[in-house]
Structure formats: C-alpha cells, structure tokens
Write a protein that holds these residues in place. Structure first.
Motif, PDB file in Angstrom:
ATOM      1  N   LEU A 202       0.830  -1.298  -0.018  1.00 55.61           N
ATOM      2  CA  LEU A 202       0.187   0.029  -0.038  1.00 55.61           C
ATOM      3  C   LEU A 202       0.827   1.399  -0.036  1.00 55.61           C
ATOM      4  O   LEU A 202       0.564   2.001  -0.594  1.00 55.61           O
ATOM      5  N   ALA A 203       1.921   1.325   0.790  1.00 55.83           N
ATOM      6  CA  ALA A 203       2.741   2.468   0.864  1.00 55.83           C
ATOM      7  C   ALA A 203       3.328   2.695  -0.649  1.00 55.83           C
ATOM      8  O   ALA A 203       3.554   3.715  -1.193  1.00 55.83           O
ATOM      9  N   PHE A 312      17.683  -1.178  -3.932  1.00 53.17           N
ATOM     10  CA  PHE A 312      16.560  -0.170  -3.901  1.00 53.17           C
ATOM     11  C   PHE A 312      15.500  -0.567  -4.826  1.00 53.17           C
ATOM     12  O   PHE A 312      14.498  -0.220  -5.044  1.00 53.17           O
ATOM     13  N   GLU A 313      15.850  -1.991  -5.443  1.00 49.85           N
ATOM     14  CA  GLU A 313      15.079  -2.539  -6.444  1.00 49.85           C
ATOM     15  C   GLU A 313      13.808  -3.278  -6.010  1.00 49.85           C
ATOM     16  O   GLU A 313      14.209  -3.997  -4.777  1.00 49.85           O
ATOM     17  N   PRO A 314      12.654  -3.232  -6.242  1.00 53.60           N
ATOM     18  CA  PRO A 314      11.668  -3.780  -5.520  1.00 53.60           C
ATOM     19  C   PRO A 314      11.732  -5.342  -5.650  1.00 53.60           C
ATOM     20  O   PRO A 314      12.415  -6.000  -6.476  1.00 53.60           O
ATOM     21  N   PHE A 315      11.655  -5.906  -4.406  1.00 48.49           N
ATOM     22  CA  PHE A 315      11.433  -7.345  -4.211  1.00 48.49           C
ATOM     23  C   PHE A 315      12.922  -8.004  -4.247  1.00 48.49           C
ATOM     24  O   PHE A 315      13.235  -9.408  -4.369  1.00 48.49           O
ATOM     25  N   LEU A 329      11.013  -4.808   0.015  1.00 51.09           N
ATOM     26  CA  LEU A 329      10.169  -3.536  -0.167  1.00 51.09           C
ATOM     27  C   LEU A 329      10.562  -2.474   0.459  1.00 51.09           C
ATOM     28  O   LEU A 329      10.297  -1.423   0.234  1.00 51.09           O
ATOM     29  N   GLY A 330      11.154  -2.764   1.556  1.00 50.93           N
ATOM     30  CA  GLY A 330      11.459  -1.710   2.433  1.00 50.93           C
ATOM     31  C   GLY A 330      12.521  -0.788   2.250  1.00 50.93           C
ATOM     32  O   GLY A 330      12.186   0.542   2.039  1.00 50.93           O
ATOM     33  N   LEU A 331      13.352  -1.290   1.498  1.00 51.26           N
ATOM     34  CA  LEU A 331      14.619  -0.243   1.087  1.00 51.26           C
ATOM     35  C   LEU A 331      14.109   0.536  -0.199  1.00 51.26           C
ATOM     36  O   LEU A 331      14.354   1.586  -0.458  1.00 51.26           O
ATOM     37  N   THR A 332      13.080  -0.179  -1.087  1.00 51.95           N
ATOM     38  CA  THR A 332      12.359   0.731  -2.293  1.00 51.95           C
ATOM     39  C   THR A 332      11.695   1.508  -1.796  1.00 51.95           C
ATOM     40  O   THR A 332      11.687   2.724  -2.261  1.00 51.95           O
TER      41      THR A 332
END
Length: 377
Positions: A202-203, A312-315, A329-332
C-alpha cells in the motif's frame, strides 16, 4: 530546430560545398563532409550527428544505400537521400532502408529545409515512441514480477496459518498446552508478516500513484527520533537495544515527518532483523549548517557487494538472507521517500561485519530555523 549537426555525404566537392553553405545559412552545423560510404560510417561513429544527407552514388566500393543501411542499424541515425538519378532497382533498395526523406537534385533551399525539418521531427517522434514503449514494457514486466512476488510472499504465511489451524482443529485435544501455544504463535507471526507485506504494498502504491507528497513542516527532530526509537524498541522487544545519539541544533528543522517515519522505520527494522540477537543497533543524528545526517548502523550479516547495486529495486533480497523473512520492499520505499525529499542515501557494508546506511537531508529553511532558534533562545 536549427543548431543540429548534419553530416554531408557527397562525392562531388563543388556540390558538397554548396550544400554545406546552404545548411549553415539555415542555422545547422556541418561538422564534416565526406565523399565515400566508408568515411560516412566512420564520421557518424565519431561525430554522432542528428542527421545524414546521403548521396546515393558515391566513390569507393560502398554506395549510399549500403552506407545508409549500416548507419541506421548501428547508430539509429536518420538518413535523407540526395540524388540526381537512380534506376528502379536502386530506388527499391533505398526504400528498403526506410529513409527519412528523399531529395532530387537540383533542389532549392526551401525543399532542403523542409526535408531536414520533417526528418528531424520524425526522429524525435520515433525516439519518444520507442522510449515510451520500452518504459511500458519495463513497467509491465515490473508489475508482473511485483504481483508474482507478492502472491508468493502471501502464500507462505497463509499456508502456515491453514496448517496450524487444521492441526489445532483435528489434534487439539491431544496437544499439550505448550504445543498449542507454539501453533498459535506461528499463526500470529504469519498474520504479522502478511500485514507488513500489505502495508509495504500500500505504501509503495501511494508513492507510485502520487498520493504521497513532500510536505515539510517545522519539526523537533531529536524528540521525533527519540519517540520513534522508543516505539520500535517496544514493538521489537529488548533483544536488540536501539541506541540513539544526537548532535547539533535539531529542535526546529523543516522536514516531512511522514516521509521521515517511513525512512527511519524501514532502516531500523532492517538493522534489527539482520543482526544477531543481543547486538545493538545505532541511530545517530547530526544537524549542522542546514543539513540533517541520519546514520543507522548495525553489526549484522552485512550485504554482499553484488547485492548492493540492486538494494533499492523492488523485491530484491541479498543471497545471504537465508530464511530471514522479508519482502524486499522496505529499501524501495526508503528510496522513493528520499527522492520525494530530494535526499540521498549511501551504504557501507561488509559481510559478517555489519552495515551502515547514511541518509542526508537538507533543511529547506535553515536560516528561518536559525532565526527562530535565536529568537527563542
């Protein structure tokens, strides 16, 4: 669209000079004029012009059609043909190279200008379309990967919940109280994992959709960090003490509290997650000369060098995380929030030693903050 570089390929020197003179009069730049297809290819590679005016009949073993085909395929540079005469076979060969124009000699200045402008605008249009299609393809692939990974991450906790619930239903009367508590604990942890994943999704969705915006406001940053550390410490327990330190005047800086919460929460929770039990996590705050520096340091498993390029890439998750749960997802989210904040982040990490993330943010109104501090002090 004057000012563009145009390479002239013409084997008759007098004609070539006349074309150069006309082009310069129209405001274009002629970095070179060559007489053979081989030289044309070499000059395109060297000068990277926006357009090539190409005579079909040239000196040397390669005619203009062959040179144009090579230039188009290797450099994606548009070509406009110049010719006084060509037989039907040559014309068909020229058409097959998909030229951006065709000017028959003799031609006047207006015809030359129109042909060049049409070719240049067509190139811009095709480039824009190609970029858009590539981005759409990348986005489609990212979405496919995104939802595939999301489904995979949700499936694991759901399987655990279902398995524990079935065992409690079928074997509940035979289980010891300790065993029942273990199953209930697994269910709770699985729900928390799913909740975290959904919150991350959601974020990220809010950021990508543009609903999460940069809204700076005066903030007592030291107080904010202390409160956040206490909140995270309460939720994670005492297995990883979080030690906070502060330097400088941080009482009245202008930052976005919501974005900052996303950034620090993800960095601190990652430090806790990937550190051995009992090892401390450090949050250091510096506020000096209108710049805020936040450092999150741990003594955890570290990040392999090859994984640092994709942090920083998703997943994306490093190869050494093992069975430690996470979505990647956190660093993304951290990077997206920093981009909105016009901030920057750097990382230093060594496998088996630990990781340090350094976030730098500029106070948009450092002088205002200084004046307010001076007046209040």
């Amino acid at each position: 669209m004057a000012g563009e570089k145009i390479l002239v390929v013409e084997d008759e020197r007098i004609v070539a000079r006349d074309i150069e003179k006309r082009l310069k009069k129209l405001g274009y730049v002629v970095p070179a004029s060559v007489a053979s297809g081989e030289d044309a290819i070499q000059k395109v590679a060297e000068l990277r012009p926006e357009l090539v005016l190409m005579d079909i009949r040239l000196k040397g073993q390669m005619d203009g059609v062959e040179a144009a085909e090579k230039i188009r395929s290797d450099f994606d540079t548009p070509v406009v043909y110049l010719t006084a005469y060509a037989d039907e076979v040559t014309l068909q060969r020229a058409k097959a190279t998909e030229p951006f124009g065709y000017i028959v000699k003799p031609f006047d200045e207006r015809d030359l200008h129109v042909a060049i402008e049409v070719a240049l605008r067509r190139q811009l249009s095709e480039t824009a379309i190609r970029v858009a299609l590539e981005k759409e393809k990348e986005l489609s692939e990212l979405k496919s990967r995104f939802w595939s990974m999301a489904a995979h991450e949700i499936k694991g906790p759901m399987t655990s919940i279902l398995g524990c619930a079935q065992l409690l239903e079928q074997e509940g009367h035979n289980l010891t109280e300790e065993r029942r508590r273990e199953f209930l604990y697994i269910i709770q942890q699985s729900v928390r994992s799913m909740d975290q994943l959904l919150n991350d999704l959601l974020a990220i969705g809010r950021v990508e959709g543009g609903s999460l915006k940069f809204k700076p406001a005066p903030l007592d940053l030291e107080k904010f960090c202390r409160s956040l550390v206490e909140e995270i410490q309460f939720s994670t327990g005492l297995s990883h003490p979080i030690r906070f330190s502060s330097r400088g005047h941080c009482e009245n800086v202008c930052l976005d509290q919501k974005l900052l919460r996303h950034i620090l929460t993800n960095l601190i929770l990652n430090a806790v997650k990937y550190s051995p039990e009992g090892s401390p996590v450090y949050l250091n705050l510096d506020c000096i000369a209108g710049q805020v520096t936040l450092e999150v340091r741990d003594s955890g498993i570290g990040i392999p060098p090859d994984a640092q390029k994709h942090l920083f890439e998703p997943f994306h998750r490093a190869s050494n995380v093992g069975k430690i749960p996470g979505t990647g997802l956190g660093l993304t989210m951290v990077k997206r929030c920093l981009d909105l904040h016009s901030g920057e982040i750097t990382v230093e990490s060594e496998v088996g030693v630990g990781t340090t993330f350094v976030v730098k943010l500029l106070d948009p109104h450092p002088m205002d903050s200084f004046m307010e501090r001076s007046l209040s002090g």
